[in-house]
Design a protein around this motif. Structure first.
Motif, mmCIF file in Angstrom:
data_model
loop_
_atom_site.group_PDB
_atom_site.id
_atom_site.type_symbol
_atom_site.label_atom_id
_atom_site.label_comp_id
_atom_site.label_asym_id
_atom_site.label_seq_id
_atom_site.Cartn_x
_atom_site.Cartn_y
_atom_site.Cartn_z
ATOM 1 N N TRP A 91 0.917 -1.223 0.212
ATOM 2 C CA TRP A 91 -0.056 0.141 -0.220
ATOM 3 C C TRP A 91 0.816 1.037 0.076
ATOM 4 C CZ3 TRP A 91 -5.005 -1.010 -0.419
ATOM 5 C CH2 TRP A 91 -5.569 -2.331 0.211
ATOM 6 N N GLU A 92 0.432 2.123 -0.551
ATOM 7 C CA GLU A 92 1.024 3.683 -0.391
ATOM 8 C C GLU A 92 0.026 4.501 0.269
ATOM 9 O OE1 GLU A 92 2.019 4.149 -4.560
ATOM 10 O OE2 GLU A 92 -0.096 5.012 -5.198
ATOM 11 N N ASP A 93 0.619 5.554 1.001
ATOM 12 C CA ASP A 93 -0.334 6.557 1.564
ATOM 13 C C ASP A 93 -1.060 7.324 0.685
ATOM 14 O OD1 ASP A 93 0.641 5.655 4.032
ATOM 15 O OD2 ASP A 93 1.670 7.471 4.545
ATOM 16 N N VAL A 94 -2.351 7.688 0.991
ATOM 17 C CA VAL A 94 -3.163 8.629 0.687
ATOM 18 C C VAL A 94 -3.310 9.956 1.528
ATOM 19 C CG1 VAL A 94 -5.416 9.242 -0.476
ATOM 20 C CG2 VAL A 94 -4.497 6.960 -0.838
ATOM 21 N N ARG A 95 -3.138 11.015 1.086
ATOM 22 C CA ARG A 95 -2.982 12.329 1.727
ATOM 23 C C ARG A 95 -3.749 13.129 1.099
ATOM 24 N NH1 ARG A 95 0.562 11.992 6.153
ATOM 25 N NH2 ARG A 95 1.964 10.104 5.890
ATOM 26 N N ALA A 96 -4.859 14.021 1.693
ATOM 27 C CA ALA A 96 -5.575 14.910 0.997
ATOM 28 C C ALA A 96 -4.906 16.230 1.026
ATOM 29 C CB ALA A 96 -7.107 14.835 1.872
ATOM 30 N N GLU A 97 -5.370 16.959 0.021
ATOM 31 C CA GLU A 97 -5.178 18.491 -0.161
ATOM 32 C C GLU A 97 -6.418 19.179 0.237
ATOM 33 O OE1 GLU A 97 -3.015 19.216 -3.737
ATOM 34 O OE2 GLU A 97 -1.510 17.650 -3.328
ATOM 35 N N ASP A 98 -6.530 20.023 0.897
ATOM 36 C CA ASP A 98 -7.709 20.897 1.178
ATOM 37 C C ASP A 98 -8.966 19.925 1.406
ATOM 38 O OD1 ASP A 98 -6.263 23.143 1.286
ATOM 39 O OD2 ASP A 98 -6.314 23.375 -0.901
ATOM 40 N N GLY A 99 -8.920 18.899 2.056
ATOM 41 C CA GLY A 99 -9.652 17.964 2.113
ATOM 42 C C GLY A 99 -10.321 17.383 0.731
ATOM 43 N N ARG A 100 -9.634 17.063 -0.161
ATOM 44 C CA ARG A 100 -9.826 16.522 -1.570
ATOM 45 C C ARG A 100 -8.854 15.407 -1.905
ATOM 46 N NH1 ARG A 100 -9.440 21.088 -4.362
ATOM 47 N NH2 ARG A 100 -11.506 21.341 -4.228
ATOM 48 N N ILE A 101 -9.073 14.372 -2.283
ATOM 49 C CA ILE A 101 -8.242 13.614 -3.132
ATOM 50 C C ILE A 101 -8.807 13.490 -4.665
ATOM 51 C CG2 ILE A 101 -7.350 12.340 -1.122
ATOM 52 C CD1 ILE A 101 -9.163 10.060 -1.779
ATOM 53 N N ILE A 102 -8.105 13.104 -5.421
ATOM 54 C CA ILE A 102 -8.415 12.673 -6.890
ATOM 55 C C ILE A 102 -8.178 11.007 -6.725
ATOM 56 C CG2 ILE A 102 -7.900 12.954 -9.428
ATOM 57 C CD1 ILE A 102 -8.940 15.398 -7.839
ATOM 58 N N LEU A 103 -9.170 10.371 -7.415
ATOM 59 C CA LEU A 103 -9.308 8.767 -7.274
ATOM 60 C C LEU A 103 -8.939 8.691 -8.732
ATOM 61 C CD1 LEU A 103 -12.699 7.959 -5.883
ATOM 62 C CD2 LEU A 103 -10.667 8.186 -4.892
ATOM 63 N N ASP A 104 -8.060 7.767 -9.113
ATOM 64 C CA ASP A 104 -7.167 7.364 -10.394
ATOM 65 C C ASP A 104 -8.178 6.311 -10.948
ATOM 66 O OD1 ASP A 104 -5.305 9.219 -10.348
ATOM 67 O OD2 ASP A 104 -3.896 8.040 -9.367
ATOM 68 N N PRO A 105 -8.662 6.252 -12.173
ATOM 69 C CA PRO A 105 -9.246 4.993 -12.727
ATOM 70 C C PRO A 105 -8.366 3.893 -12.560
ATOM 71 C CG PRO A 105 -9.351 6.790 -14.394
ATOM 72 C CD PRO A 105 -8.342 7.348 -13.143
ATOM 73 N N GLY A 106 -9.259 2.809 -12.209
ATOM 74 C CA GLY A 106 -8.732 1.410 -12.019
ATOM 75 C C GLY A 106 -8.020 1.161 -10.792
ATOM 76 N N ALA A 107 -7.810 2.157 -9.719
ATOM 77 C CA ALA A 107 -6.951 2.037 -8.722
ATOM 78 C C ALA A 107 -8.028 1.803 -7.543
ATOM 79 C CB ALA A 107 -6.432 3.177 -8.341
ATOM 80 N N PHE A 108 -7.547 0.877 -6.336
ATOM 81 C CA PHE A 108 -8.337 0.513 -5.442
ATOM 82 C C PHE A 108 -7.739 1.263 -4.031
ATOM 83 C CE2 PHE A 108 -8.846 -2.476 -1.605
ATOM 84 C CZ PHE A 108 -10.428 -2.456 -1.723
ATOM 85 N N TYR A 109 -8.770 1.841 -3.155
ATOM 86 C CA TYR A 109 -8.492 2.622 -1.979
ATOM 87 C C TYR A 109 -9.079 2.055 -0.700
ATOM 88 C CZ TYR A 109 -7.152 6.103 -5.949
ATOM 89 O OH TYR A 109 -6.637 6.665 -6.621
#
Length: 356
Positions: A231-249
């Motif tokens: 796994w790699e960390d997901v960190r938000a910017e200004d309360g937002r993340i961009i989900l990449d097509p095909g990726a699992f979170y």
């Protein structure tokens, strides 16, 4: 006759009566507060495509049309990413005419992005077994993010028995929340179920994203793997993340959920018109989940065709509550091994605790 969801003590009665049967015999720890863990059988069949048998057709007949090869699971075998496998389950059913069954993946299964669905003879829907069904069950297993090592007897999905429509309507859900709060940390937004939203607050880790081309996960190894290898960390910017097509979170709900002992809850599929992603593959909350210690819902998220901007507090799904026929004689988190009671953001039980 309308029977709400059957609790653990009644599942044991049905097992004793042969309504639920298995070889080898069903173990006591398979019985959960409102469900029964199902076990993988002795072999797997790789098939060219996922399928539903359709009315009047048996799973075995369709397998003959689509089979690529089969292999033994007794000593363990690897299921590869992107492949579809059919595995017979050890349990068989002989349901009464007024009782149907519904299945779902177990929490740890969903958190590994291991798509697991139950199939029965004559089935026209995944994870739905019709009233009066008699026969064997199969698990369709498709690893999405990680290859997994499985063995006969492993438990990837679970089954609950019920009859008729047992869900609470919004008025009943409002009354339940007043009598025993089912949400903490946010208002209860009730409209065709209990809405929940995503937590992308704070400056630290808000989730994980599955790494491509990671190694094999042995499902028997608990607390074994380094999260950073998968796994790699997901960190938000200004309360937002961009989900990449095909990726699992793996993300977390903003609300803490509390399921009273006389109720269970199912996470409904996300509506496609609200965003191009899917939330949650497991989706079942036992009676007592979060009851003594309110617990967040961990969200299993896959983005589809286009990148999608997900905002803190955005509604991403809903919980549908179901009545139990009576309070189970054991509750989630009480006297049973419940890995996710009191959880916040948490990976599956196979991983070591991550660094902060």
């Amino acid at each position: 006759m309308r029977v709400p969801v059957l609790p653990s003590q009644q599942l044991r009665i049905l097992i004793a009566q042969g309504v639920i049967d298995a070889d080898p015999a069903i173990a006591e720890d398979q019985v959960q507060p409102a469900s029964l863990d199902l076990r993988l059988g002795s072999f797997a069949v790789r098939v060219r495509a996922s399928f539903l048998p359709g009315q009047g057709r048996e799973v075995q007949d369709r397998i003959r049309d689509l089979e690529m090869h089969r292999f033994d699971l007794t000593a363990g075998a690897v299921l590869e990413r992107g492949c579809v496998y059919l595995i017979p389950l050890a349990e068989r059913l002989a349901l009464p005419g007024h009782v149907d069954a519904v299945a779902n993946a177990k929490s740890s299964t969903g958190r590994l992005d291991l798509l697991t669905r139950t199939v029965c003879d004559g089935g026209t829907e995944f994870d739905r077994i019709p009233r009066g069904y008699t026969g064997r069950l199969w698990a369709e297993v498709c690893p999405r993010s990680f290859a997994v090592l499985v063995r006969a007897g492993m438990r990837l999905n679970q089954l609950r028995l019920r009859s008729g429509e047992v869900r609470l309507d919004d008025d009943a859900l409002e009354r339940l929340h007043v009598a025993s709060p089912i949400v903490r940390g946010a208002e209860a937004r009730i409209a065709d179920g209990l809405a929940f939203s995503v937590d992308l607050s704070g400056g630290g880790r808000v989730g994980w994203r599955a790494r491509p081309h990671a190694g094999v996960i042995d499902l028997d190894r608990i607390g074994h793997y380094d999260p950073a290898a998968f796994w790699e960390d997901v960190r938000a910017e200004d309360g937002r993340i961009i989900l990449d097509p095909g990726a699992f979170y793996i993300l977390m709900s903003r609300e803490a959920v509390s399921i009273p002992p006389r109720f269970a809850a199912e996470m409904a599929p996300f509506l496609a018109m609200v965003g191009e992603f899917r939330v949650h593959y497991a989706g079942f909350f036992d009676p007592g989940f979060g009851w003594t210690t309110p617990s967040r819902a961990v969200l299993e998220v896959r983005c589809h065709e286009a990148p999608f901007a997900l905002e803190h507090g955005q509604i991403v799904g809903k919980l549908l509550f179901e009545r139990m026929e009576e309070e189970p004689d054991r509750l989630y988190g009480s006297s049973i091994a419940s890995h996710y009671q009191g959880q916040a953001l948490k990976l599956s039980k196979h991983f070591l605790a991550p660094d902060p």
